[in-house]
Scaffold this active site. Structure first.
Site, mmCIF file in Angstrom:
data_model
loop_
_atom_site.group_PDB
_atom_site.id
_atom_site.type_symbol
_atom_site.label_atom_id
_atom_site.label_comp_id
_atom_site.label_asym_id
_atom_site.label_seq_id
_atom_site.Cartn_x
_atom_site.Cartn_y
_atom_site.Cartn_z
ATOM 1 C CD GLN A 70 -3.041 -0.595 2.245
ATOM 2 O OE1 GLN A 70 -3.139 -1.487 3.271
ATOM 3 N NE2 GLN A 70 -4.074 0.014 1.992
ATOM 4 C CG HIS A 71 0.504 3.434 2.350
ATOM 5 N ND1 HIS A 71 -1.146 4.030 2.344
ATOM 6 C CD2 HIS A 71 0.336 2.763 3.299
ATOM 7 C CE1 HIS A 71 -1.549 3.515 3.401
ATOM 8 N NE2 HIS A 71 -0.702 2.785 3.880
ATOM 9 C CG ASP A 126 0.351 -5.100 1.447
ATOM 10 O OD1 ASP A 126 -0.675 -4.178 1.995
ATOM 11 O OD2 ASP A 126 1.501 -4.662 1.841
#
Length: 497
Positions: free
Chosen positions: A81-82, A245
Protein backbone atom coordinates in the site's frame (compact mmCIF):
# COMPACT_ATOMS: atom_id res chain seq x y z
CA UNK A 1 -8.70 -29.56 -16.37
CA UNK A 2 -10.61 -27.27 -13.98
CA UNK A 3 -10.30 -23.49 -14.22
CA UNK A 4 -7.35 -22.04 -12.33
CA UNK A 5 -6.70 -18.67 -10.77
CA UNK A 6 -3.46 -16.79 -10.22
CA UNK A 7 -2.89 -14.62 -7.15
CA UNK A 8 0.10 -12.27 -7.23
CA UNK A 9 1.42 -10.36 -4.20
CA UNK A 10 3.97 -7.58 -4.76
CA UNK A 11 5.44 -6.82 -1.33
CA UNK A 12 8.39 -4.81 -0.09
CA UNK A 13 10.88 -7.66 -0.14
CA UNK A 14 9.65 -9.57 -3.18
CA UNK A 15 6.80 -10.74 -5.38
CA UNK A 16 4.97 -14.04 -4.85
CA UNK A 17 2.62 -15.95 -7.10
CA UNK A 18 0.13 -18.66 -6.17
CA UNK A 19 -1.78 -20.84 -8.64
CA UNK A 20 -4.98 -22.43 -7.31
CA UNK A 21 -8.08 -24.09 -8.70
CA UNK A 22 -11.67 -23.43 -7.71
CA UNK A 23 -11.44 -25.74 -4.72
CA UNK A 24 -8.35 -24.00 -3.37
CA UNK A 25 -5.91 -26.75 -4.27
CA UNK A 26 -2.47 -25.27 -4.94
CA UNK A 27 -0.93 -26.10 -8.31
CA UNK A 28 2.13 -23.88 -8.23
CA UNK A 29 4.12 -21.24 -6.36
CA UNK A 30 6.75 -18.70 -7.29
CA UNK A 31 8.85 -16.00 -5.66
CA UNK A 32 11.37 -13.36 -6.75
CA UNK A 33 13.19 -10.81 -4.58
CA UNK A 34 13.23 -7.02 -4.93
CA UNK A 35 16.13 -4.67 -4.35
CA UNK A 36 15.58 -1.60 -2.15
CA UNK A 37 16.90 1.96 -2.35
CA UNK A 38 17.53 3.42 1.10
CA UNK A 39 18.97 6.79 2.09
CA UNK A 40 19.82 8.30 5.50
CA UNK A 41 17.05 10.86 4.94
CA UNK A 42 14.49 8.10 5.48
CA UNK A 43 13.86 7.55 1.78
CA UNK A 44 12.86 4.03 0.77
CA UNK A 45 12.22 3.50 -2.91
CA UNK A 46 12.01 0.86 -5.63
CA UNK A 47 12.00 0.91 -9.41
CA UNK A 48 8.58 -0.28 -10.70
CA UNK A 49 10.42 -2.25 -13.37
CA UNK A 50 11.81 -4.43 -10.57
CA UNK A 51 8.22 -5.38 -9.69
CA UNK A 52 7.49 -6.28 -13.29
CA UNK A 53 10.62 -8.40 -13.59
CA UNK A 54 9.81 -10.14 -10.30
CA UNK A 55 6.20 -10.73 -11.36
CA UNK A 56 7.36 -12.42 -14.56
CA UNK A 57 9.80 -14.66 -12.67
CA UNK A 58 7.30 -15.54 -9.92
CA UNK A 59 4.47 -16.33 -12.34
CA UNK A 60 6.69 -18.47 -14.55
CA UNK A 61 7.84 -20.42 -11.50
CA UNK A 62 4.23 -20.93 -10.38
CA UNK A 63 3.24 -22.16 -13.84
CA UNK A 64 6.25 -24.45 -14.17
CA UNK A 65 4.45 -27.24 -12.33
CA UNK A 66 1.17 -26.79 -14.22
CA UNK A 67 0.52 -28.45 -17.59
CA UNK A 68 0.14 -25.04 -19.28
CA UNK A 69 -1.35 -21.62 -18.67
CA UNK A 70 -4.39 -22.05 -20.89
CA UNK A 71 -6.57 -22.98 -17.92
CA UNK A 72 -5.81 -19.81 -15.95
CA UNK A 73 -9.01 -17.81 -16.29
CA UNK A 74 -8.31 -14.88 -13.99
CA UNK A 75 -5.50 -13.01 -12.25
CA UNK A 76 -5.64 -10.89 -9.10
CA UNK A 77 -2.86 -8.58 -7.91
CA UNK A 78 -2.11 -7.60 -4.32
CA UNK A 79 0.35 -4.76 -3.79
CA UNK A 80 2.15 -2.96 -1.00
CA UNK A 81 0.00 0.00 0.00
CA UNK A 82 0.70 3.74 -0.20
CA UNK A 83 3.54 3.62 -2.75
CA UNK A 84 3.65 6.42 -5.32
CA UNK A 85 4.20 5.59 -8.99
CA UNK A 86 4.13 8.58 -11.36
CA UNK A 87 3.99 8.32 -15.15
CA UNK A 88 4.51 10.98 -17.82
CA UNK A 89 2.47 11.74 -20.94
CA UNK A 90 4.01 8.71 -22.66
CA UNK A 91 3.01 6.41 -19.77
CA UNK A 92 6.67 6.03 -18.79
CA UNK A 93 7.80 5.91 -15.15
CA UNK A 94 9.28 9.27 -14.16
CA UNK A 95 11.25 8.28 -11.06
CA UNK A 96 11.56 5.41 -8.54
CA UNK A 97 8.45 4.75 -6.49
CA UNK A 98 8.45 6.04 -2.92
CA UNK A 99 7.23 3.25 -0.63
CA UNK A 100 4.91 2.89 2.36
CA UNK A 101 7.84 2.95 4.80
CA UNK A 102 9.45 6.07 3.33
CA UNK A 103 9.68 8.60 6.19
CA UNK A 104 11.47 11.30 4.20
CA UNK A 105 8.09 12.89 3.53
CA UNK A 106 7.13 13.39 7.20
CA UNK A 107 7.41 17.23 6.99
CA UNK A 108 5.13 17.22 3.95
CA UNK A 109 2.58 15.08 5.79
CA UNK A 110 2.38 17.70 8.54
CA UNK A 111 2.21 20.45 5.94
CA UNK A 112 -0.69 18.98 3.96
CA UNK A 113 -2.69 18.51 7.16
CA UNK A 114 -2.04 22.16 8.06
CA UNK A 115 -3.08 23.33 4.60
CA UNK A 116 -6.40 21.55 5.05
CA UNK A 117 -7.07 23.21 8.42
CA UNK A 118 -5.60 20.65 10.81
CA UNK A 119 -6.23 17.03 11.71
CA UNK A 120 -9.77 17.51 12.97
CA UNK A 121 -10.81 19.45 9.87
CA UNK A 122 -9.20 16.84 7.62
CA UNK A 123 -11.08 14.08 9.40
CA UNK A 124 -14.42 15.89 9.28
CA UNK A 125 -14.11 16.50 5.54
CA UNK A 126 -12.73 13.17 4.35
CA UNK A 127 -13.15 10.64 7.17
CA UNK A 128 -9.41 10.01 7.49
CA UNK A 129 -6.28 11.65 8.89
CA UNK A 130 -3.06 11.19 6.87
CA UNK A 131 -0.16 9.51 8.59
CA UNK A 132 3.46 9.53 7.47
CA UNK A 133 3.73 6.93 4.74
CA UNK A 134 0.38 7.68 3.08
CA UNK A 135 0.57 8.59 -0.61
CA UNK A 136 -0.51 12.23 -0.32
CA UNK A 137 2.66 13.42 1.40
CA UNK A 138 4.76 11.87 -1.35
CA UNK A 139 3.03 14.06 -3.94
CA UNK A 140 3.74 17.22 -1.95
CA UNK A 141 7.35 16.07 -1.47
CA UNK A 142 7.65 15.62 -5.24
CA UNK A 143 6.25 19.10 -5.87
CA UNK A 144 8.64 20.70 -3.39
CA UNK A 145 11.80 18.65 -3.87
CA UNK A 146 11.66 17.59 -7.54
CA UNK A 147 9.53 20.23 -9.31
CA UNK A 148 10.86 19.23 -12.72
CA UNK A 149 9.59 15.68 -12.22
CA UNK A 150 6.34 16.92 -10.69
CA UNK A 151 5.63 18.95 -13.82
CA UNK A 152 5.78 15.76 -15.91
CA UNK A 153 3.16 13.86 -13.90
CA UNK A 154 0.18 12.71 -15.96
CA UNK A 155 -0.74 9.50 -14.10
CA UNK A 156 -0.69 8.82 -10.36
CA UNK A 157 -0.78 5.12 -9.46
CA UNK A 158 -0.31 2.79 -6.52
CA UNK A 159 1.95 -0.28 -6.90
CA UNK A 160 -0.82 -2.81 -7.61
CA UNK A 161 -2.43 -0.36 -10.04
CA UNK A 162 0.83 -0.05 -11.95
CA UNK A 163 1.08 -3.82 -12.27
CA UNK A 164 -2.53 -3.97 -13.45
CA UNK A 165 -1.62 -1.32 -16.04
CA UNK A 166 1.36 -3.36 -17.19
CA UNK A 167 -0.82 -6.47 -17.45
CA UNK A 168 -3.80 -4.89 -19.25
CA UNK A 169 -2.84 -1.46 -20.55
CA UNK A 170 -5.79 -0.05 -18.54
CA UNK A 171 -5.78 2.44 -15.68
CA UNK A 172 -8.03 1.64 -12.71
CA UNK A 173 -8.10 2.14 -8.94
CA UNK A 174 -9.94 0.05 -6.35
CA UNK A 175 -11.60 1.39 -3.18
CA UNK A 176 -9.48 -0.49 -0.63
CA UNK A 177 -6.05 0.51 -1.89
CA UNK A 178 -7.29 4.01 -2.75
CA UNK A 179 -8.20 4.45 0.94
CA UNK A 180 -4.51 4.70 1.83
CA UNK A 181 -3.81 7.68 -0.39
CA UNK A 182 -5.55 10.30 1.84
CA UNK A 183 -7.02 11.92 -1.28
CA UNK A 184 -9.96 9.50 -1.23
CA UNK A 185 -13.16 9.93 0.82
CA UNK A 186 -13.57 6.58 2.59
CA UNK A 187 -17.20 7.32 3.41
CA UNK A 188 -18.38 8.24 -0.10
CA UNK A 189 -15.75 6.14 -1.93
CA UNK A 190 -14.76 8.97 -4.24
CA UNK A 191 -11.56 10.87 -5.02
CA UNK A 192 -11.20 14.19 -3.18
CA UNK A 193 -9.96 17.00 -5.38
CA UNK A 194 -9.58 19.52 -2.51
CA UNK A 195 -6.50 17.75 -1.11
CA UNK A 196 -4.81 17.61 -4.50
CA UNK A 197 -5.64 21.25 -5.25
CA UNK A 198 -3.76 22.15 -2.08
CA UNK A 199 -0.68 20.58 -3.67
CA UNK A 200 -0.86 21.71 -7.30
CA UNK A 201 -2.40 25.12 -6.64
CA UNK A 202 -5.76 24.18 -8.11
CA UNK A 203 -4.40 23.56 -11.59
CA UNK A 204 -6.22 20.24 -11.80
CA UNK A 205 -3.03 18.45 -12.85
CA UNK A 206 -3.15 15.84 -10.10
CA UNK A 207 -6.90 15.24 -10.11
CA UNK A 208 -6.75 14.62 -13.86
CA UNK A 209 -3.94 12.12 -13.26
CA UNK A 210 -6.05 9.81 -11.08
CA UNK A 211 -7.33 6.52 -12.52
CA UNK A 212 -11.08 5.77 -12.61
CA UNK A 213 -12.42 3.95 -9.55
CA UNK A 214 -13.89 0.45 -9.73
CA UNK A 215 -15.54 -1.84 -7.17
CA UNK A 216 -13.86 -4.86 -5.59
CA UNK A 217 -15.57 -7.39 -7.89
CA UNK A 218 -14.73 -5.50 -11.08
CA UNK A 219 -12.65 -6.67 -14.04
CA UNK A 220 -9.95 -4.21 -15.13
CA UNK A 221 -9.41 -5.91 -18.48
CA UNK A 222 -7.77 -8.82 -20.22
CA UNK A 223 -4.06 -9.43 -20.68
CA UNK A 224 -2.21 -7.52 -23.36
CA UNK A 225 -1.17 -10.01 -26.07
CA UNK A 226 2.54 -9.40 -25.46
CA UNK A 227 2.10 -9.93 -21.72
CA UNK A 228 0.11 -13.12 -22.27
CA UNK A 229 2.95 -14.38 -24.44
CA UNK A 230 5.62 -13.50 -21.87
CA UNK A 231 3.73 -15.15 -18.99
CA UNK A 232 2.45 -18.16 -20.90
CA UNK A 233 -1.22 -17.29 -20.33
CA UNK A 234 -4.07 -16.91 -22.81
CA UNK A 235 -5.20 -13.47 -24.02
CA UNK A 236 -8.74 -13.90 -22.68
CA UNK A 237 -7.47 -14.21 -19.11
CA UNK A 238 -9.07 -11.44 -17.08
CA UNK A 239 -7.36 -9.23 -14.51
CA UNK A 240 -9.44 -8.42 -11.43
CA UNK A 241 -9.45 -5.09 -9.60
CA UNK A 242 -6.83 -6.27 -7.10
CA UNK A 243 -6.04 -4.20 -4.04
CA UNK A 244 -3.66 -3.39 -1.23
CA UNK A 245 -1.78 -6.17 0.52
CA UNK A 246 -3.73 -5.74 3.75
CA UNK A 247 -7.05 -5.89 1.92
CA UNK A 248 -6.01 -9.00 0.03
CA UNK A 249 -4.63 -10.51 3.23
CA UNK A 250 -8.02 -9.94 4.83
CA UNK A 251 -9.78 -11.85 2.06
CA UNK A 252 -7.13 -14.58 2.21
CA UNK A 253 -7.80 -15.12 5.93
CA UNK A 254 -11.58 -15.08 5.65
CA UNK A 255 -11.78 -11.59 7.16
CA UNK A 256 -14.79 -10.72 5.01
CA UNK A 257 -17.43 -10.70 7.74
CA UNK A 258 -17.68 -9.08 11.14
CA UNK A 259 -16.10 -10.82 14.13
CA UNK A 260 -12.86 -11.87 12.44
CA UNK A 261 -9.47 -10.37 13.43
CA UNK A 262 -6.31 -10.68 11.32
CA UNK A 263 -2.84 -9.83 12.64
CA UNK A 264 -0.07 -9.74 10.06
CA UNK A 265 3.56 -9.99 11.20
CA UNK A 266 5.60 -9.08 8.15
CA UNK A 267 8.20 -6.35 7.60
CA UNK A 268 5.49 -4.15 9.06
CA UNK A 269 2.73 -5.34 11.37
CA UNK A 270 -0.95 -4.73 10.76
CA UNK A 271 -4.09 -5.67 12.61
CA UNK A 272 -7.59 -5.29 11.20
CA UNK A 273 -11.17 -6.50 11.46
CA UNK A 274 -13.94 -6.33 8.84
CA UNK A 275 -16.81 -3.91 9.52
CA UNK A 276 -20.11 -3.17 7.80
CA UNK A 277 -19.95 0.39 9.16
CA UNK A 278 -17.59 3.24 8.45
CA UNK A 279 -14.97 3.40 11.25
CA UNK A 280 -14.62 6.72 13.01
CA UNK A 281 -11.37 7.66 14.76
CA UNK A 282 -10.54 11.38 14.60
CA UNK A 283 -7.05 10.74 16.04
CA UNK A 284 -6.06 9.00 12.81
CA UNK A 285 -4.51 6.06 14.65
CA UNK A 286 -7.11 3.66 13.25
CA UNK A 287 -7.11 3.84 9.47
CA UNK A 288 -10.73 3.68 8.28
CA UNK A 289 -9.86 1.91 5.05
CA UNK A 290 -12.42 0.37 2.75
CA UNK A 291 -12.12 -3.37 2.40
CA UNK A 292 -11.65 -5.06 -0.97
CA UNK A 293 -14.73 -7.19 -0.38
CA UNK A 294 -17.36 -4.49 -0.03
CA UNK A 295 -17.27 -3.17 3.55
CA UNK A 296 -14.63 -1.40 5.60
CA UNK A 297 -11.44 -2.59 7.22
CA UNK A 298 -10.45 -0.54 10.29
CA UNK A 299 -6.71 -1.08 10.48
CA UNK A 300 -3.67 -0.16 12.52
CA UNK A 301 -0.18 -0.48 11.07
CA UNK A 302 3.18 -0.37 12.83
CA UNK A 303 6.30 0.02 10.71
CA UNK A 304 8.56 -2.24 12.77
CA UNK A 305 7.94 -5.97 13.02
CA UNK A 306 9.87 -8.98 11.74
CA UNK A 307 12.64 -6.72 10.46
CA UNK A 308 13.43 -5.75 14.07
CA UNK A 309 13.40 -9.32 15.36
CA UNK A 310 15.49 -10.60 12.44
CA UNK A 311 18.02 -7.78 12.82
CA UNK A 312 18.32 -8.46 16.56
CA UNK A 313 18.87 -12.17 15.97
CA UNK A 314 21.52 -11.49 13.32
CA UNK A 315 23.30 -8.99 15.57
CA UNK A 316 23.52 -11.67 18.25
CA UNK A 317 24.86 -14.24 15.81
CA UNK A 318 21.59 -16.14 15.89
CA UNK A 319 18.78 -16.86 13.43
CA UNK A 320 15.01 -16.67 13.59
CA UNK A 321 15.09 -20.36 14.50
CA UNK A 322 16.45 -19.33 17.90
CA UNK A 323 13.40 -17.19 18.76
CA UNK A 324 11.38 -20.02 20.24
CA UNK A 325 14.24 -21.15 22.47
CA UNK A 326 14.81 -17.59 23.69
CA UNK A 327 11.14 -17.16 24.56
CA UNK A 328 11.07 -20.52 26.34
CA UNK A 329 14.17 -19.59 28.37
CA UNK A 330 12.89 -16.23 29.62
CA UNK A 331 9.84 -14.90 31.46
CA UNK A 332 7.24 -12.36 30.29
CA UNK A 333 8.68 -8.87 30.62
CA UNK A 334 12.27 -10.01 29.95
CA UNK A 335 13.20 -9.33 33.60
CA UNK A 336 12.65 -5.59 33.13
CA UNK A 337 14.28 -5.16 29.70
CA UNK A 338 12.11 -2.98 27.43
CA UNK A 339 12.79 -2.50 23.71
CA UNK A 340 11.12 0.39 21.89
CA UNK A 341 11.59 -1.08 18.39
CA UNK A 342 11.39 2.06 16.24
CA UNK A 343 14.25 1.24 13.86
CA UNK A 344 12.30 2.75 10.93
CA UNK A 345 10.63 5.56 12.86
CA UNK A 346 6.99 4.67 13.55
CA UNK A 347 3.57 5.19 12.07
CA UNK A 348 1.37 4.12 15.01
CA UNK A 349 2.00 5.95 17.22
CA UNK A 350 2.88 8.65 14.70
CA UNK A 351 6.59 9.06 15.47
CA UNK A 352 8.38 9.21 12.10
CA UNK A 353 11.60 10.53 13.65
CA UNK A 354 11.72 8.09 16.57
CA UNK A 355 14.60 5.65 16.94
CA UNK A 356 14.87 2.28 18.62
CA UNK A 357 16.06 2.13 22.22
CA UNK A 358 16.67 -0.36 25.03
CA UNK A 359 15.66 0.41 28.61
CA UNK A 360 16.17 -1.25 31.96
CA UNK A 361 19.37 -3.10 31.05
CA UNK A 362 20.85 -4.90 34.05
CA UNK A 363 23.43 -7.57 34.76
CA UNK A 364 20.59 -10.05 35.06
CA UNK A 365 18.86 -9.37 31.74
CA UNK A 366 21.82 -8.46 29.54
CA UNK A 367 21.75 -11.80 27.68
CA UNK A 368 21.04 -12.85 24.13
CA UNK A 369 17.81 -14.61 25.13
CA UNK A 370 16.53 -11.55 27.00
CA UNK A 371 17.38 -9.27 24.09
CA UNK A 372 15.52 -11.51 21.66
CA UNK A 373 12.50 -11.66 23.94
CA UNK A 374 12.56 -7.88 24.38
CA UNK A 375 12.57 -7.44 20.59
CA UNK A 376 9.61 -9.79 20.14
CA UNK A 377 7.73 -8.18 23.02
CA UNK A 378 8.42 -4.64 21.79
CA UNK A 379 7.03 -5.45 18.34
CA UNK A 380 4.09 -7.39 19.81
CA UNK A 381 3.09 -4.81 22.39
CA UNK A 382 3.05 -2.10 19.73
CA UNK A 383 0.70 -3.98 17.44
CA UNK A 384 -1.46 -5.19 20.34
CA UNK A 385 -1.98 -1.56 21.34
CA UNK A 386 -3.28 -1.16 17.80
CA UNK A 387 -5.59 -4.13 18.29
CA UNK A 388 -7.04 -2.44 21.37
CA UNK A 389 -7.88 0.58 19.22
CA UNK A 390 -9.46 -1.51 16.47
CA UNK A 391 -11.64 -3.47 18.90
CA UNK A 392 -12.54 -0.36 20.94
CA UNK A 393 -12.85 -2.18 24.24
CA UNK A 394 -14.07 -5.52 22.92
CA UNK A 395 -12.06 -8.69 23.49
CA UNK A 396 -10.89 -10.86 20.63
CA UNK A 397 -11.76 -14.52 20.99
CA UNK A 398 -9.81 -15.70 17.94
CA UNK A 399 -7.03 -13.98 16.02
CA UNK A 400 -5.71 -15.22 12.68
CA UNK A 401 -1.96 -14.56 12.48
CA UNK A 402 -0.17 -14.40 9.14
CA UNK A 403 3.23 -13.29 7.87
CA UNK A 404 6.74 -14.43 8.70
CA UNK A 405 6.24 -14.03 12.45
CA UNK A 406 3.39 -16.54 12.37
CA UNK A 407 5.92 -19.31 11.76
CA UNK A 408 7.30 -18.97 15.29
CA UNK A 409 5.49 -21.18 17.80
CA UNK A 410 6.85 -19.13 20.67
CA UNK A 411 5.70 -15.85 19.16
CA UNK A 412 2.20 -17.26 18.55
CA UNK A 413 2.05 -18.46 22.15
CA UNK A 414 3.17 -15.06 23.42
CA UNK A 415 0.32 -13.41 21.51
CA UNK A 416 -2.19 -15.90 22.91
CA UNK A 417 -0.95 -15.41 26.48
CA UNK A 418 -0.87 -11.60 26.18
CA UNK A 419 -4.35 -11.26 24.67
CA UNK A 420 -6.31 -14.16 26.11
CA UNK A 421 -7.36 -15.06 22.55
CA UNK A 422 -6.88 -18.30 20.65
CA UNK A 423 -4.26 -17.80 17.94
CA UNK A 424 -4.84 -19.62 14.67
CA UNK A 425 -2.81 -19.73 11.47
CA UNK A 426 -4.37 -20.17 8.03
CA UNK A 427 -3.06 -23.27 6.27
CA UNK A 428 -2.06 -21.16 3.28
CA UNK A 429 0.74 -18.88 4.45
CA UNK A 430 0.52 -16.53 1.47
CA UNK A 431 -2.74 -14.86 2.48
CA UNK A 432 -2.19 -11.94 0.11
CA UNK A 433 -1.81 -14.25 -2.86
CA UNK A 434 -4.80 -16.37 -1.83
CA UNK A 435 -6.91 -13.26 -1.29
CA UNK A 436 -5.99 -11.99 -4.75
CA UNK A 437 -6.89 -15.39 -6.26
CA UNK A 438 -10.23 -15.40 -4.41
CA UNK A 439 -10.97 -11.91 -5.67
CA UNK A 440 -10.14 -13.10 -9.19
CA UNK A 441 -12.67 -15.94 -8.81
CA UNK A 442 -15.37 -13.55 -7.63
CA UNK A 443 -14.65 -11.11 -10.47
CA UNK A 444 -14.70 -13.89 -13.07
CA UNK A 445 -18.10 -15.05 -11.81
CA UNK A 446 -19.63 -11.56 -11.51
CA UNK A 447 -21.17 -11.66 -14.98
CA UNK A 448 -22.45 -15.24 -14.66
CA UNK A 449 -25.98 -16.34 -13.77
CA UNK A 450 -24.72 -17.45 -10.35
CA UNK A 451 -22.11 -14.92 -9.18
CA UNK A 452 -19.99 -15.92 -6.21
CA UNK A 453 -19.69 -13.92 -2.99
CA UNK A 454 -16.53 -13.25 -1.03
CA UNK A 455 -17.99 -14.90 2.07
CA UNK A 456 -18.90 -18.01 0.10
CA UNK A 457 -15.53 -18.44 -1.58
CA UNK A 458 -13.43 -17.50 1.47
CA UNK A 459 -15.33 -19.94 3.71
CA UNK A 460 -14.55 -22.69 1.22
CA UNK A 461 -10.91 -21.90 0.46
CA UNK A 462 -9.50 -20.53 3.73
CA UNK A 463 -8.47 -23.43 5.95
CA UNK A 464 -6.79 -23.47 9.36
CA UNK A 465 -3.53 -25.23 10.29
CA UNK A 466 -4.81 -26.95 13.43
CA UNK A 467 -1.29 -27.98 14.48
CA UNK A 468 -0.28 -24.31 14.74
CA UNK A 469 -3.15 -23.25 17.02
CA UNK A 470 -2.13 -21.75 20.38
CA UNK A 471 -4.53 -21.44 23.29
CA UNK A 472 -3.90 -18.80 25.99
CA UNK A 473 -2.28 -19.75 29.28
CA UNK A 474 -4.41 -17.72 31.68
CA UNK A 475 -1.85 -17.92 34.46
CA UNK A 476 0.52 -15.70 32.42
CA UNK A 477 -1.96 -12.95 31.56
CA UNK A 478 -1.12 -10.73 34.54
CA UNK A 479 2.61 -10.99 33.83
CA UNK A 480 2.03 -9.81 30.26
CA UNK A 481 -0.29 -7.05 31.46
CA UNK A 482 2.56 -5.81 33.66
CA UNK A 483 5.06 -6.08 30.80
CA UNK A 484 2.75 -4.10 28.49
CA UNK A 485 2.33 -1.48 31.21
CA UNK A 486 6.12 -1.14 31.46
CA UNK A 487 6.30 -0.72 27.67
CA UNK A 488 3.62 2.00 27.73
CA UNK A 489 5.46 3.66 30.63
CA UNK A 490 8.62 4.00 28.53
CA UNK A 491 6.58 5.44 25.67
CA UNK A 492 5.10 8.01 28.01
CA UNK A 493 8.48 8.83 29.52
CA UNK A 494 10.28 9.42 26.23
CA UNK A 495 7.55 10.51 23.82
CA UNK A 496 4.78 11.79 26.05
CA UNK A 497 2.13 9.43 24.69
Amino acid sequence: MNSMYLGIDCGTQGTKALLVDGSGQVHGRGYAKHALIERPSGAREQEPQWWVDALISAVKAALSTAPDGSHVDAVGVSGQQHGLVVLDEHDAVIRPAKLWNDTETAPQNSEIIARMGGSEAFFQRFGIVPLTGYTVSKLLWLAECEPENFAKVRHVLLPHEYLNFWLTGKFAAEWGDASGTAFFDVRQRTWTRDVLDAIDGGSGQLFAALPPLVGPDAVVGTLRPEVASILGLHVDCIVAAGGGDNMMGAIGTGNVREGVVTLSLGTSATVYSYSERVPSDPTGNVAPFCSSSGGWLPLVCTMNATNVVTATAQLLGKTVLDIDCALDATAPGADGLVFLPFLNGERTPDLPDARGSLHGVSAMNFTADHLLRAAVEGVSFGVLSGLDLVLAGRDAETIYVIGGGARSRGWRQLLADATGATIQVPLEEEAGCLGAAIQAMVAKSASSVAPLTFVEVASRLVRIDEAATCSPRTELRSAYDNARAAYRGRLQQYYGI
